[in-house]
Design a protein around this motif. Structure first.
Motif, short mmCIF file in Angstrom:
data_model
loop_
_atom_site.label_atom_id
_atom_site.label_comp_id
_atom_site.label_asym_id
_atom_site.label_seq_id
_atom_site.Cartn_x
_atom_site.Cartn_y
_atom_site.Cartn_z
N LEU A 210 4.62 1.26 9.18
CA LEU A 210 3.86 1.49 10.24
C LEU A 210 2.15 0.58 10.90
N TRP A 211 1.81 0.06 9.87
CA TRP A 211 0.84 -0.81 10.17
C TRP A 211 1.17 -1.71 10.17
N ALA A 212 1.83 -2.03 9.63
CA ALA A 212 2.24 -3.95 9.19
C ALA A 212 2.81 -4.35 10.15
N ASP A 213 2.41 -5.72 10.02
CA ASP A 213 3.07 -6.55 10.76
C ASP A 213 4.67 -6.58 10.29
N ILE B 139 5.43 -9.32 3.78
CA ILE B 139 5.10 -7.79 3.56
C ILE B 139 6.76 -7.23 2.73
N TRP B 140 8.06 -7.45 3.47
CA TRP B 140 9.15 -7.99 2.89
C TRP B 140 9.37 -7.70 1.80
N VAL B 141 8.74 -8.99 1.28
CA VAL B 141 8.94 -10.02 -0.51
C VAL B 141 8.60 -8.46 -1.20
N VAL B 142 7.09 -8.51 -0.51
CA VAL B 142 6.74 -7.32 -1.70
C VAL B 142 7.01 -5.69 -1.52
N LEU B 143 7.20 -5.45 -0.45
CA LEU B 143 7.89 -3.86 -0.07
C LEU B 143 9.43 -3.93 -1.39
N LEU B 144 9.82 -5.27 -0.96
CA LEU B 144 11.37 -5.03 -1.47
C LEU B 144 11.19 -4.96 -2.70
N THR B 145 10.30 -6.24 -3.95
CA THR B 145 10.27 -5.57 -4.57
C THR B 145 9.35 -4.53 -5.80
N THR B 146 8.47 -3.90 -4.55
CA THR B 146 8.28 -2.34 -5.17
C THR B 146 8.85 -1.79 -5.43
N SER C 135 -3.06 -7.23 3.20
CA SER C 135 -4.02 -6.31 2.91
C SER C 135 -3.80 -4.53 3.55
N VAL C 136 -2.97 -4.91 4.18
CA VAL C 136 -2.66 -4.31 5.05
C VAL C 136 -1.53 -2.61 3.77
N PHE C 137 -0.91 -3.39 3.37
CA PHE C 137 0.44 -2.98 1.91
C PHE C 137 -0.95 -3.02 0.90
N CYS C 138 -1.35 -3.56 0.52
CA CYS C 138 -2.74 -2.66 -0.57
C CYS C 138 -3.09 -1.68 0.19
N GLY C 139 -3.60 -1.59 1.42
CA GLY C 139 -4.95 -0.76 1.69
C GLY C 139 -3.50 1.03 2.27
#
Length: 361
Positions: A89-92, A98-105, A241-245
């Motif tokens: 919703l909020w990230a670019d 963002i995609w690297v962190v999302l997919l890893t998680t 920072s958005v992901f961390c939030g």
């Protein structure tokens, strides 16, 4: 998604430009993740209870834990759902980090989910075998590390930064970077998993460290702040920072249900994923040593297990009454709440020390 929408609106109404600020979207991510978790949480707990997806408890552990048998587990899925929806919703979404962190998680979350599912649904106490779990963790971590190494545009993206010393960086090269990143991601993932043994013990340190990493990501991705603080400037990393939030908000909401006495446990699906998230974010913002400091509780918990196993195999003796370390203190007479809160306090101190490295250079 919302960022793109507000950027479109901003073409005609300049007020919507405010949503381009990472700081605002980070705050909104915290609140959005909390709302999502609070809305979904009770329903998910009821479903887990109805399907009898309950936690098995070690019979050789503290006797006070026997009452926890049957408490719903796999609650980490709630955290991951909140994080993913909020980030989308909020990230670019054009930002590759963002995609690297999302997919890893999510990748580590899938490993944990399979492990939990086998334990609680198929009643297989071993779950996913240690070898299989380690293999898939290694595959994901290596793929991500190699991708980051090969797409690095500047030396700062692969050098090891030494905190407390201005401008001190150790060139690692592709091989060194991949090896270090691998150990950080896999190590942090398993360290959080080992720590997740008491109500609220793992989630609050994760939230604290995530909040600190949000600040590290923001200043690392901001050319002016990075220059002022004497840290490497890594373009586009500020968006993390958005992901961390989102992680912070989801974690705080989960703590509402996970606080003693817990209504739901995180399970491997949450612990492995959150640990991997902290690890990959740290790798991107180049603060591996700082993570070692801030995650001192995770480090000590992991070392206690390693030392216990090594001591028993080599000398036939146990160093601790029980490992991980939090069980040792329980068996020494500390109440569960005391162990948890004291470990939180230690983590807060370590996180503050980690944050001090931004200025003490």
């Amino acid at each position: 998604m919302l960022l793109a929408f507000f950027q479109w609106l901003a073409q005609d109404i300049r007020t919507f430009n405010v949503f381009s600020y990472i700081t605002l979207r980070t705050v909104l991510a915290v609140l959005t993740a909390m709302v999502i978790a609070f809305v979904i949480g009770p329903k998910m707990i009821r479903k887990l209870t109805a399907y009898k997806i309950g936690q098995a408890v070690r019979d050789d552990g503290p006797q006070s834990h026997l009452v926890k048998a049957g408490t719903p587990t796999m609650g980490g899925a709630l955290i991951l759902m909140s994080i993913v929806l909020t980030t989308l919703l909020w990230a670019d979404l054009s930002n590759r980090y963002i995609w690297v962190v999302l997919l890893t998680t999510m990748g580590f979350g899938v490993i944990g989910w399979v492990d939990d599912y086998r334990k609680v649904v198929y009643r297989n106490p071993k779950g996913l075998s240690a070898a299989a779990k380690f293999f898939w963790q290694s595959v994901i971590a290596l793929v991500v590390a190699i991708y980051l190494a090969l797409t690095a545009d500047i030396p700062a993206q692969t050098d090891m930064i030494v905190p407390f010393f201005k401008g001190v960086a150790i060139p690692l090269g592709v091989t060194g970077f991949v090896i270090l990143s691998y150990f950080v991601i896999v190590g942090t993932s398993n360290a959080v998993n080992l720590t997740d043994g008491l109500d609220g013990l793992a989630i609050m340190p994760t939230v604290m460290i995530s909040s600190a990493l949000a600040l590290f990501a923001y200043v690392t991705g901001h050319a002016v702040f990075a220059k002022y603080l004497g840290i490497p400037y890594i373009p586009s990393s500020g968006e993390l920072s958005v992901f961390c939030g989102a992680l912070t908000g989801a974690g705080l909401a989960f703590l509402w249900f996970n606080a003693y006495p817990a209504e739901v446990f995180m399970g491997d699906v949450g612990a492995l994923a959150l640990g991997a998230a902290l690890g990959i974010i740290t790798v991107i913002v180049r603060q591996e040593i700082v993570l070692l400091i801030m995650g001192g509780v995770f480090v000590v918990e992991t070392l206690s297990v390693m030392l216990q196993v090594a001591s028993f195999k080599l000398m036939g003796k146990r160093i601790f009454r029980m490992a991980p370390l939090h069980h040792h203190f329980e068996l020494k007479g500390w109440k569960e709440n005391q162990v948890v809160v004291r470990f939180w306090i230690i983590t807060l101190i370590l996180v503050l020390i980690g944050l001090s490295t931004l200025k003490l250079r």
